[in-house]
Design a protein around this motif. Sequence first.
Motif, PDB file in Angstrom:
ATOM      1  N   VAL A 147     -12.293  -7.746 -32.845  1.00  0.00           N
ATOM      2  CA  VAL A 147     -13.379  -8.690 -33.094  1.00  0.00           C
ATOM      3  C   VAL A 147     -13.202  -9.308 -34.480  1.00  0.00           C
ATOM      4  N   SER A 149     -16.042 -10.742 -36.079  1.00  0.00           N
ATOM      5  CA  SER A 149     -17.355 -10.797 -36.720  1.00  0.00           C
ATOM      6  C   SER A 149     -17.937  -9.391 -36.786  1.00  0.00           C
ATOM      7  N   ASP A 150     -18.917  -9.211 -37.660  1.00  0.00           N
ATOM      8  CA  ASP A 150     -19.492  -7.885 -37.857  1.00  0.00           C
ATOM      9  C   ASP A 150     -20.451  -7.467 -36.748  1.00  0.00           C
ATOM     10  N   THR A 151     -21.034  -8.429 -36.061  1.00  0.00           N
ATOM     11  CA  THR A 151     -21.933  -8.133 -34.948  1.00  0.00           C
ATOM     12  C   THR A 151     -21.644  -9.094 -33.809  1.00  0.00           C
ATOM     13  N   GLY A 152     -22.006  -8.691 -32.614  1.00  0.00           N
ATOM     14  CA  GLY A 152     -21.794  -9.573 -31.477  1.00  0.00           C
ATOM     15  C   GLY A 152     -22.062  -8.867 -30.166  1.00  0.00           C
ATOM     16  N   LYS A 153     -21.783  -9.561 -29.074  1.00  0.00           N
ATOM     17  CA  LYS A 153     -21.979  -9.017 -27.741  1.00  0.00           C
ATOM     18  C   LYS A 153     -20.753  -9.313 -26.892  1.00  0.00           C
ATOM     19  N   ARG A 154     -20.484  -8.413 -25.974  1.00  0.00           N
ATOM     20  CA  ARG A 154     -19.376  -8.589 -25.038  1.00  0.00           C
ATOM     21  C   ARG A 154     -19.893  -8.326 -23.627  1.00  0.00           C
ATOM     22  N   GLN A 182     -24.186  -6.416 -20.909  1.00  0.00           N
ATOM     23  CA  GLN A 182     -23.702  -6.764 -22.234  1.00  0.00           C
ATOM     24  C   GLN A 182     -23.643  -5.517 -23.110  1.00  0.00           C
ATOM     25  N   THR A 184     -23.639  -4.602 -26.995  1.00  0.00           N
ATOM     26  CA  THR A 184     -23.862  -5.109 -28.339  1.00  0.00           C
ATOM     27  C   THR A 184     -23.156  -4.194 -29.335  1.00  0.00           C
ATOM     28  N   TYR A 185     -22.351  -4.799 -30.187  1.00  0.00           N
ATOM     29  CA  TYR A 185     -21.653  -3.987 -31.182  1.00  0.00           C
ATOM     30  C   TYR A 185     -22.096  -4.383 -32.590  1.00  0.00           C
ATOM     31  N   LYS A 186     -22.010  -3.447 -33.489  1.00  0.00           N
ATOM     32  CA  LYS A 186     -22.286  -3.684 -34.898  1.00  0.00           C
ATOM     33  C   LYS A 186     -21.263  -2.901 -35.717  1.00  0.00           C
ATOM     34  N   ARG A 333     -12.477  -4.180 -36.138  1.00  0.00           N
ATOM     35  CA  ARG A 333     -12.533  -5.356 -37.023  1.00  0.00           C
ATOM     36  C   ARG A 333     -11.167  -5.657 -37.627  1.00  0.00           C
TER      37      ARG A 333
END
Length: 378
Positions: A147, A149-154, A182, A184-186, A333
């Motif tokens: 990824v 970005s620091d946060t997002g969804k897959r 979905q 959600t990752y952080k 990341r």
Amino acid sequence: MKKSDELRQIVAKLRKEVMDLQGQEEMDKAAAKAVELNNAIRDLKTQEAVEAADLTKAMQHPSAPEGAPIKSENMARLRNRVFNKMVFGRALDAQEREFADAAGTPGLVETTPGKGGYIVPEEQISILREYRRANLALRSFCGYQTVTSDTGKRPTLSSEKDKLVAFDELNEINQDDLDFGQITYKISSYGDIIPVSNELAADNNINLMEVIGRRFATKSINTENDKILAKLPTKGSAITDYKGILNALNTKIDPMQAIAAIILTNQSGFDYLDELTDTQGRPLLTPSLADPSMMTLRGKIIVPVSDSILATPTAGIPFYVGAMAEAVAFFDRQQVAIEASSDAGFTKNATYIRAIERFDVEADDAGAMVLLNYKVGA
């Protein structure tokens, strides 16, 4: 895309095909495919050597006549010197600045240390990868995603059991009510503090990544493995022997997911399986054709981790059985940041180096893996 990157994809594809064929117990086809895999690995190693030589030739010494390459030993010293100076915040001279800004020098183009430290360039990261290969990293068995970005969804899908709908050319295709799930990752940061003597830190030509790499790589894998294990099922079923594992593969896991299933256990579990024999006294475990360092049970890879990381509970030796790539998602990341400070180590005449990596682990398909517990003597 570099030729070596294409070859890596081919190697990964062939390795998966070999494992799939073993899982289907088509051993003749798996053996034939393993020959292709070995040839592809050989081609990859050759190409990597060629590209490394080309990179060395491409880098020109500023004061040398045009077309004269830097000697490989000088190139390594220059690379280390530039990296170390950036980590420790020292000024670069003209030659070092030219190298740092040169096209084709991944990770070194106009980089300024900022919050979080200096991002380790690709060439230095390769040292960490080498150290990581000496340890068992469970993320290679997860659903691995990079990824930016620091946060997002897959989007994600659970096991799909619906079928296509028949239609004729005068009718519209029926629309399915399928909803994508979905994840959600952080991204979180995980780090280590490595003390380095000031005498060593003063040497601009040392390979700093080799100094800190082994300790950081080991702790990194231990941390990742701990986070991954925490996302696996917690409620298990009791089994009385290894046949309970085979039964779970046959009846408790979706057949499509069972094809790529693994058996994850601890040292005690591996020792139990390793001692099993058939009626003729032959070991039940066999080496994997895709990776002879790994053992298989009926074609399924056995993944053993340390008892100190995966302890045996009172319920019995744990066996996680199923498609781990579907059960756990690993978001990488792909950044390692390094920052140095001599303030905290003033009394010890040391410089403290902080190394940080960034990733997240999330549970995905809850039905893709099951937990079994075998109690010795039960």
